[in-house]
Motif scaffolding. Sequence first.
Motif, PDB file in Angstrom:
ATOM      1  N   ALA A  66       0.487  -1.517   0.040  1.00 28.36           N
ATOM      2  CA  ALA A  66       0.231  -0.083  -0.174  1.00 28.36           C
ATOM      3  C   ALA A  66       1.056   1.398  -0.208  1.00 28.36           C
ATOM      4  N   ALA A  67       1.908   1.206   0.830  1.00 29.15           N
ATOM      5  CA  ALA A  67       3.433   2.073   0.580  1.00 29.15           C
ATOM      6  C   ALA A  67       3.192   2.851  -0.831  1.00 29.15           C
ATOM      7  N   GLY A  68       3.778   2.108  -1.094  1.00 28.25           N
ATOM      8  CA  GLY A  68       3.909   2.596  -3.038  1.00 28.25           C
ATOM      9  C   GLY A  68       2.752   3.651  -3.489  1.00 28.25           C
ATOM     10  N   LEU A  69       1.591   2.743  -3.481  1.00 27.43           N
ATOM     11  CA  LEU A  69       0.170   2.772  -3.960  1.00 27.43           C
ATOM     12  C   LEU A  69       0.392   4.169  -3.714  1.00 27.43           C
ATOM     13  N   LEU A  70       0.620   4.442  -2.019  1.00 29.92           N
ATOM     14  CA  LEU A  70       0.109   5.751  -2.052  1.00 29.92           C
ATOM     15  C   LEU A  70       1.263   6.775  -2.219  1.00 29.92           C
ATOM     16  N   GLU A  71       2.187   6.499  -2.339  1.00 30.06           N
ATOM     17  CA  GLU A  71       3.243   7.396  -2.980  1.00 30.06           C
ATOM     18  C   GLU A  71       2.626   7.952  -4.135  1.00 30.06           C
ATOM     19  N   ARG A  72       2.251   7.055  -5.241  1.00 31.17           N
ATOM     20  CA  ARG A  72       1.609   7.580  -6.706  1.00 31.17           C
ATOM     21  C   ARG A  72       0.577   7.946  -6.285  1.00 31.17           C
ATOM     22  N   ALA A  73      -0.084   7.608  -5.501  1.00 28.41           N
ATOM     23  CA  ALA A  73      -1.753   8.849  -4.966  1.00 28.41           C
ATOM     24  C   ALA A  73      -0.721   9.886  -5.142  1.00 28.41           C
ATOM     25  N   LEU A  74      -0.168  10.030  -3.717  1.00 25.30           N
ATOM     26  CA  LEU A  74      -0.036  11.601  -3.426  1.00 25.30           C
ATOM     27  C   LEU A  74       1.042  12.018  -5.065  1.00 25.30           C
ATOM     28  N   LEU A  75       1.535  11.588  -6.238  1.00 25.97           N
ATOM     29  CA  LEU A  75       1.939  12.653  -6.897  1.00 25.97           C
ATOM     30  C   LEU A  75       0.730  13.170  -8.202  1.00 25.97           C
ATOM     31  N   GLU A  76       0.074  12.332  -7.704  1.00 23.35           N
ATOM     32  CA  GLU A  76      -1.029  12.672  -8.709  1.00 23.35           C
ATOM     33  C   GLU A  76      -1.980  13.904  -8.286  1.00 23.35           C
TER      34      GLU A  76
ATOM     35  N   TRP B 119      -9.588  14.439   1.024  1.00 19.83           N
ATOM     36  CA  TRP B 119      -7.839  14.606   0.258  1.00 19.83           C
ATOM     37  C   TRP B 119      -7.108  14.672  -1.101  1.00 19.83           C
ATOM     38  N   LEU B 120      -7.621  13.307  -1.628  1.00 22.31           N
ATOM     39  CA  LEU B 120      -6.825  13.766  -2.365  1.00 22.31           C
ATOM     40  C   LEU B 120      -7.614  14.957  -3.221  1.00 22.31           C
TER      41      LEU B 120
ATOM     42  N   PRO C 257      -1.048  22.501  -1.332  1.00 23.04           N
ATOM     43  CA  PRO C 257      -0.112  21.743  -1.290  1.00 23.04           C
ATOM     44  C   PRO C 257      -0.187  21.861  -0.203  1.00 23.04           C
ATOM     45  N   SER C 258      -0.234  22.942   0.523  1.00 21.99           N
ATOM     46  CA  SER C 258       0.869  22.978   1.965  1.00 21.99           C
ATOM     47  C   SER C 258       0.419  22.103   2.956  1.00 21.99           C
ATOM     48  N   GLN C 259      -1.787  22.153   2.223  1.00 27.04           N
ATOM     49  CA  GLN C 259      -3.008  21.782   3.147  1.00 27.04           C
ATOM     50  C   GLN C 259      -2.593  19.832   3.107  1.00 27.04           C
ATOM     51  N   VAL C 260      -1.722  19.069   2.177  1.00 21.34           N
ATOM     52  CA  VAL C 260      -1.526  17.717   1.692  1.00 21.34           C
ATOM     53  C   VAL C 260      -1.866  17.211   3.579  1.00 21.34           C
ATOM     54  N   MET C 261      -0.105  17.517   3.021  1.00 18.79           N
ATOM     55  CA  MET C 261       0.487  16.391   4.334  1.00 18.79           C
ATOM     56  C   MET C 261       0.259  17.428   5.265  1.00 18.79           C
ATOM     57  N   ALA C 262       0.356  18.828   5.669  1.00 16.11           N
ATOM     58  CA  ALA C 262      -0.161  19.352   6.763  1.00 16.11           C
ATOM     59  C   ALA C 262      -1.833  18.739   7.584  1.00 16.11           C
ATOM     60  N   SER C 263      -2.554  17.613   6.568  1.00 18.19           N
ATOM     61  CA  SER C 263      -3.760  17.399   7.038  1.00 18.19           C
ATOM     62  C   SER C 263      -4.003  16.040   7.860  1.00 18.19           C
TER      63      SER C 263
ATOM     64  N   ALA D  28      -8.083  11.797  11.639  1.00 20.72           N
ATOM     65  CA  ALA D  28      -9.157   9.982  10.934  1.00 20.72           C
ATOM     66  C   ALA D  28      -8.595  10.379   9.674  1.00 20.72           C
ATOM     67  N   THR D  29      -8.068  11.804   9.568  1.00 18.99           N
ATOM     68  CA  THR D  29      -7.694  11.664   7.435  1.00 18.99           C
ATOM     69  C   THR D  29      -6.672  11.059   7.875  1.00 18.99           C
ATOM     70  N   ALA D  30      -5.826  10.906   8.163  1.00 20.79           N
ATOM     71  CA  ALA D  30      -4.549  10.131   7.731  1.00 20.79           C
ATOM     72  C   ALA D  30      -4.962   8.580   7.935  1.00 20.79           C
ATOM     73  N   PHE D  31      -5.997   7.758   9.048  1.00 17.48           N
ATOM     74  CA  PHE D  31      -5.758   6.618   9.348  1.00 17.48           C
ATOM     75  C   PHE D  31      -6.949   6.836   8.032  1.00 17.48           C
ATOM     76  N   ALA D  32      -7.632   7.336   7.000  1.00 18.62           N
ATOM     77  CA  ALA D  32      -8.421   7.196   5.880  1.00 18.62           C
ATOM     78  C   ALA D  32      -7.589   6.597   5.104  1.00 18.62           C
ATOM     79  N   VAL D  33      -6.645   7.820   4.731  1.00 20.73           N
ATOM     80  CA  VAL D  33      -5.087   7.605   3.815  1.00 20.73           C
ATOM     81  C   VAL D  33      -4.547   6.095   3.108  1.00 20.73           C
ATOM     82  N   TRP D  34      -4.391   5.829   4.935  1.00 16.43           N
ATOM     83  CA  TRP D  34      -3.452   4.836   4.445  1.00 16.43           C
ATOM     84  C   TRP D  34      -3.987   3.535   4.620  1.00 16.43           C
ATOM     85  N   SER D  35      -5.845   3.467   5.433  1.00 20.89           N
ATOM     86  CA  SER D  35      -6.509   2.719   4.714  1.00 20.89           C
ATOM     87  C   SER D  35      -6.655   1.797   3.790  1.00 20.89           C
ATOM     88  N   ARG D  36      -6.778   2.826   3.012  1.00 14.68           N
ATOM     89  CA  ARG D  36      -7.630   2.853   1.881  1.00 14.68           C
ATOM     90  C   ARG D  36      -6.965   1.995   0.739  1.00 14.68           C
ATOM     91  N   PRO D  37      -5.555   2.461   0.150  1.00 21.64           N
ATOM     92  CA  PRO D  37      -5.003   0.808  -0.525  1.00 21.64           C
ATOM     93  C   PRO D  37      -4.763   0.114  -0.207  1.00 21.64           C
TER      94      PRO D  37
END
Lengths: 320, 731
Positions: free
Chosen positions: B143-153, B216-217, B222-228, B234-243
Amino acid sequence: MTQQPPAAVPQSPASTDGDVPQQPAFSQPRPAAAKPPLPDETRPPATSRLHRIALGEPIQAEIHDAVLREDAVLEFDHFSLWYGSKQALFDVSFPVARGKVTALIGPSGCGKSTLLRSINRMNDLIDSVRYEGDIRLNGESILGRQVDVIELRKRMGMVFQKPNPFPMSIFENVVYPLRIDGIRNRRLLKEVCEQSLRGAALWDEVKDRLHESGLGLSGGQQQRLCIARAIAGAPEVLLLDEPCSALDPIATAKIEDLINELRGEYSIVIVTHNMQQASRVSDYTALMYLGRLLEYGPTSDIFTRPHLPETNDYITGRFG
Amino acid sequence: MSVPVAPPAETPATSRQPAYRRVFGGSYSLAAQGEPALWVCAAGLVVCLTMIVGLLALVLLQGSFTFWPLPLTELETRDGKRHLGEFTREETFTMGFAALATLEETEREAAERLLCPALRRYLQRLVENDRLEPAMQEAAKQAAGLLERALLEIPAVASATPAEQRRMRAELQSLWRERRSEYRRRLLDRLRESLERSDDALLELLRGIEAKYQSWLGQSDPSQVMASLRDDDATAFAVWSRPVLQLLAVDVRIPVRRRLLRIGNYELTNEHFRWIADYQIVPGSEHHPQWAAIFERIAWGRFYGIPKELWVGDERVAVGPQQTWLAFERHHPAVRKRWREIRHIEKHVIGEINRKMEAARLSLRRLELDLQRRLGRTDVRETPQFRHAQAEFDETEKRLNEAFRQAQQNIERLRAENAGFRLVVTTAEGDDHSLQLADIVRAYTANRLTRREKFSVYLSRWWEFLSEEPREANSEGGVFPAIWGTVAMTLLMSVVVVPFGVLAALYLREYARSGPAISILRIAINNLAGVPSIVFGVFGLGFFCYTVGGGVDALFFPERLPAPTFGTGGLLWASLTLALLTLPVVIVATEEALAAVPRSMREGSLACGATQWQTIRNIVLPRAMPGIMTGMILAMARGAGEVAPLMLVGAVKLAPELPIDGVFPYVHLERSFMHLGFHIYDLGFQSPNSEAAKPMVFTTTLLLIVLIGVMNFFAMWLRSRLTRRFAHGQF
């Protein structure tokens, strides 16, 4: 599955073995089918005709004087025949008496059928056939180039070894020779049909089903139908090529009776393997061997007082 | 099986020892046993039968249901559209969570509801086997890889500088290192809890995670992406769980039924058919409206709708479905009658006029060519003969033009009469659409039909199929010209091939002396049967059409040139080409039949004084006739089913003019024609509306098979009759 007792089988060959010495000659003629050993194996006097024939030497046929006194309808004159390079008939000369029954006998492959089929030139159908000498019908050659083969065959009637009715009705089978001549006169056709069927002693059996197929008849009836067909065209000569070999004894007897009745009306040449039949139905008998005529004479003489010892051997079943 | 072996026989000394003694029992070879061969043969037969019966059954089933009137279904899909039509077929496909992304909002919800129970069952099974935790660990790794890719998109991130992107990825990685075990435990707990509760609970969980992830997507800053991620647990958990969930659910697939709805109304919808999956349908919206009607039209395919009003001229004669339908049924026959009258005038009256005109033009042209030849110069139009003929032609032309004008007027009058009859139909979407009554071939209210009425529609469609010309690019209407063309061509072919084939075989078998030349000839004939049929087509086109046909045109139809008469594909050349194609079949079959006639019969006939021809005609041919007829049947079956060469030498997609008709000289050998085999090809591969054409392919195939069967049956009947005549019932 039931099994045969094992011991029964292997013993059987010993009982009928060929090493048993030859029985003395039977007093009566017996069928040629009971195969005795070849002549040169038994007791060949060096001078025997059979031996000389086997060596390919020419021999003089023994022809009885009684035959020569008859009025000849057919004459063979130094007739020889080849299938390709193989010679089947060697210098055959003899007359066939008019209005009489002449039987041709001899062992298998001696050229009886070839000789018979030469008379209506059925041999012409084989590409490689070649002949020399002459055959004369009523004094005229039938072998010349100018002779119309179709006309010649119309003057002959022929009956084959196996009944060969055509795939048509009995009526059409009988009048087939007339149909070929283009006869359409219904009355004439009916008359000829009845006459021929009566002549062939078949009328009473088939008169109610003339328009059924000829192939539905029994073997003997079919052969008599073929005889009816052969005599429908009022031929000068009737050629019978082992007409009874495919028939049972009763049918054979009927055909023989028929030949007796046709005697006098037609000149009949009959090839037969059955010497009893030859003695019963024929007036004259010719014995052939390996393509040569051995002896020819009145049937009674041939069977009782043959001039040649070889003839005596053959009719008594010592060779052939 | 044990067979007692014979003991060595005690042979008497006087007797000879046989060289070989038969073996009894024990040592049979396999080949000596009948049974394996029996089973192999039977298996071969079964395979053959299965294939044949399977093919025939497929064609029969598919082909015979084409014309059965299906009920009309109206339904609403989740995108808010309403459809009315016939369900023609259905199929099942498998759907997974990955497919959800392509769906629209409303449909996705329905699909999720379908998928959720399957996911729950899948996860429950993992729990039961204690596999959930390892599976999740495995998923988390990927999932980590997927997430990185999602981040860049994320658009905001994608537009950032590479250095910035690198920094963000690093931050993301460190964040996960810190929190992943906690999140995993939390996800595990939440999953376990919802699994125990219900499908809805699981769905709730998934939706919550998905919603947070999507928001989140969708961030634009851009500053908010990492800040959130850093600040909002809750957002971080969702972003991690989704992939992780996505990877866990990747194997969950469910079968979904989708049905093909024939919706027609092409001018409104631009499609004839639409696939509708079950989850797309608003529950409970599917029903069979009582007054829904099918209108089969001359053009544009079918129309589905509910009749609303009927207009005659400017007067509205009926309102409401029932009234309108009754009025329609009352007026439609008369309108159609007038329409047929128009067709008749167009086809026969105007056709006749055109023919006369063409004949007059041709005779004038013939005269011109004739004069040119006789006078030896090209400029003959000023000669008195030509002037005279020209005057006559002008006269004829004037007369014919007058007749043409009258016919045209008649047509106009009938058209005008028909034009007033209009039917207003309400489509499923609620739009009103006006149909000309004259354009409607057949209409029925499918859901009101009794079984008997359905059957009558079925029969009427079959009759139309057999007796009418095709319309709508062959996918509607009938195939009568194709039947006619097939039969005419096959019969003509048989008439040509049988005499030639039989004569050739007679010569080969009865007259020719066997030799190397005859053997070579025979091999050549046999090899002819192996030449691909398209080669015959090419040969037919090059030789028959262009060379022979061109010659015929130059000799007999010079006045029509440069338009070809016989110099192009046509019935005659097609028949001759197929005759050539089937010649080996006839020759080989006839030769075998002749060879089977016993020699004794030939000799018997010859001995009667018959000539060879008399023997052949009276004995050999009748006896061989069944075999010859068999050859003819084979040739007919082969020829009637052949398509490839016909494409080159005269079969066409549409030829309303029949090759044999009531117009002098009745048989038009030069005309191109329609052929059922070619029709099948055309329907299956050249049709713009392939879904509608597909059932017609089967129906036409069925018809072709039946036609060939009928022709074969007729030939067999003829054979038995001939056999009886020649052989008096012997065979």
